[in-house]
Design an enzyme around this catalytic site. Structure first.
Site, PDB file in Angstrom:
ATOM      1  N   CYS A   1      42.661  67.362  84.945  1.00 51.60           N
ATOM      2  CA  CYS A   1      42.702  66.103  85.675  1.00 51.60           C
ATOM      3  C   CYS A   1      41.483  65.222  85.413  1.00 51.60           C
ATOM      4  O   CYS A   1      40.564  65.125  86.238  1.00 51.60           O
ATOM      5  CB  CYS A   1      42.855  66.329  87.175  1.00 51.60           C
ATOM      6  SG  CYS A   1      43.291  64.796  88.001  1.00 51.60           S
TER       7      CYS A   1
ATOM      8  N   CYS B   1      48.087  60.554  86.370  1.00 52.79           N
ATOM      9  CA  CYS B   1      46.869  60.723  87.128  1.00 52.79           C
ATOM     10  C   CYS B   1      46.969  59.825  88.351  1.00 52.79           C
ATOM     11  O   CYS B   1      46.793  58.610  88.237  1.00 52.79           O
ATOM     12  CB  CYS B   1      45.670  60.325  86.267  1.00 52.79           C
ATOM     13  SG  CYS B   1      44.125  60.560  87.137  1.00 52.79           S
TER      14      CYS B   1
END
Ligand code: UQ1
Length: 452
Positions: free
Chosen positions: A199, A377
């Protein structure tokens, strides 16, 4: 020893027909399985269940226990929740569940870690020395977080009064929130390391949340917020990077690019960075430091016969089949697919891997299913606002909601997306995704693929 075995056998025979049948199909002593899934994280549980249902949908159901997940962990974590914990929006206990309770009857479970791979003989060996053979192997073992990669970081994290914290573990994510709440004035420094991390947007999500919290609680004027990142820009995709940099300037957040954190000096509250532009050391003072540790492939995969040179499981980026062994597959953080390492990526990888594994086992050939690199994201930019970055291979945007007139440009943060991240995704994850019934942007509808 023999006596114990005899007693065991007696107990088993008394346990009744249904239990003994179940025992026979998922018996811990069995060491040959049709499909072995290494890792029971987001990727492993999701794909193991999807594979089970794929065979069933084709009218070729597998037996209970034909698929085994191998993982020695006690707990399973919803890692995307750790930014919510760090922002005071979720209790950390709600991001953890006992792994044993998440493994359904139709999957067998070996509670041990894998030590090595013997793909030439279709075998893996566990830490306990057990050899397990398979027809197909799926590797979804995650990645390794290198806390020791930054001098002084483990010590700083362990010290409750250091002002140093990290969203990247269950143990430290609640300290982030405590530190944010305790800060009255000074400098809050947020870092992002060089190399691949899971991430890539998370190190700045927590920056934005802290910035917003400081402002909303009247501390904004006393606290300077700075972002020190080893990356050359705010984000890997230009569209979102430009929007985030604009936000950074508007909000008065300092941006220091190509700066890689190498050392934390807890006693003097100083952080040292290596500046890649001129290879100089840059030391700065901090009052609060949010550190993102460097990450890399797991040791047992790196250097194994299934790994590429960097240490990730070498797969074809489209089919997710190993480039070295046709009955080996990989998804999630462990795989070499050049996408970002997120649970959102897993939602798209899992059905593609499943389809190709199924057709290879069924007919010997991969199907027409190809992964386009979809990942996302959900970038928190403050309380009640989120920029939903969605993109594919080549760092190209691939937006689900771009055509919706009331949403439009996904690089503009909005409240609906914030509730996706805070409420929808955790709910979809626990109730559908890890049960094999969630397909990311297509929700509970399984995407259809062409046969070739
Ligand atoms: C998603 O499906 C998912 O899993 C539940 C996430 O949580 C980890 C996500 O972050 C994202 C972006 C998706 C994709 C789903 C939609 C509706 C865009």
């Amino acid at each position: 020893m023999l006596a114990a075995r005899a007693t065991n056998a007696l107990l088993k025979s008394k346990a009744g027909l249904s239990t003994s049948l179940r025992f026979a199909s998922t018996a811990a002593e069995k060491d040959k399985y049709k499909i072995v899934v290494v890792g029971a994280g987001s990727g492993g549980l999701t794909v193991a269940n999807q594979i089970f249902y794929r065979f069933k949908a084709a009218g070729k159901p597998l037996n209970e226990g034909d698929i085994v997940v191998v993982d020695g962990a006690d707990s399973h974590y919803y890692q995307p929740g750790w930014t919510l914990v760090s922002s005071g929006l979720l209790r950390k206990e709600d991001t953890r569940k006992d792994l044993s309770g998440l493994i359904p009857r139709h999957l067998a479970h070996i509670k041990d870690y894998v030590k090595s791979f013997q793909p030439e003989s279709n075998c893996i060996t566990t830490n306990a020395g057990r050899k397990i053979s398979y027809d197909s192997l799926v590797v979804s073992a995650g990645l390794k977080t290198n806390w020791d990669g930054i001098e002084g970081l483990p010590k700083a994290l362990a010290d409750p009064s250091s002002g140093v914290s990290s969203i990247y573990s269950y143990d430290t994510c609640d300290k982030v929130w405590r530190d944010i709440e305790a800060l009255r004035s000074g400098k809050a420094v947020f870092t992002q390391p060089a190399g691949v991390i899971k991430c890539g947007g998370a190190p700045q999500k927590i920056l934005w949340m802290a910035w917003d919290r400081f402002r909303k609680t009247g501390r904004g004027d006393q606290i300077k917020v700075d972002f020190y990142t080893a990356t050359p820009a705010m984000f890997a995709v230009k569209k979102y990077s430009d929007a985030l940099n604009q936000l950074r300037i508007e909000r008065g957040v300092g941006g220091f690019f190509q700066h890689n954190l190498v050392k934390v000096d807890t006693a003097n509250r100083k952080a040292t960075f290596k500046n890649a532009a001129d290879n100089s050391d840059v030391t700065v003072d901090y009052t609060l430091l949010h550190a993102t540790p460097p990450m890399g492939p797991m040791d047992f995969i790196k250097g194994s016969p299934i790994a590429d040179e960097a240490g990730w499981v070498a797969v074809d980026p489209g089919t997710l089949q190993s480039t070295k062994f046709s009955n080996v597959w990989s998804l999630g953080d462990a795989s070499s697919a050049p996408t970002s390492k997120t649970a959102a990526a897993v939602t798209s990888e899992a059905p593609i891997l499943t389809e190709n594994l199924f057709t290879v086992m069924d007919t010997g050939k991969v199907s027409g299913a190809r992964y386009d690199g979809y990942t996302s994201c959900p970038l928190l930019t403050g309380y009640g606002e989120l920029m939903l970055a969605e993109f594919k291979y080549g760092a190209e945007p691939k937006e689900t909601f771009g055509q919706f007139p009331f949403i439009g440009d996904q690089s503009k943060p909005n409240r609906l997306f914030y509730h996706f991240k805070k409420d929808l995704f955790p709910w979809a994850y626990w109730n559908f995704m890890i049960k094999g019934k969630w397909f990311g942007p297509s929700g509970t509808f399984r995407p259809k693929y062409s046969p070739q």
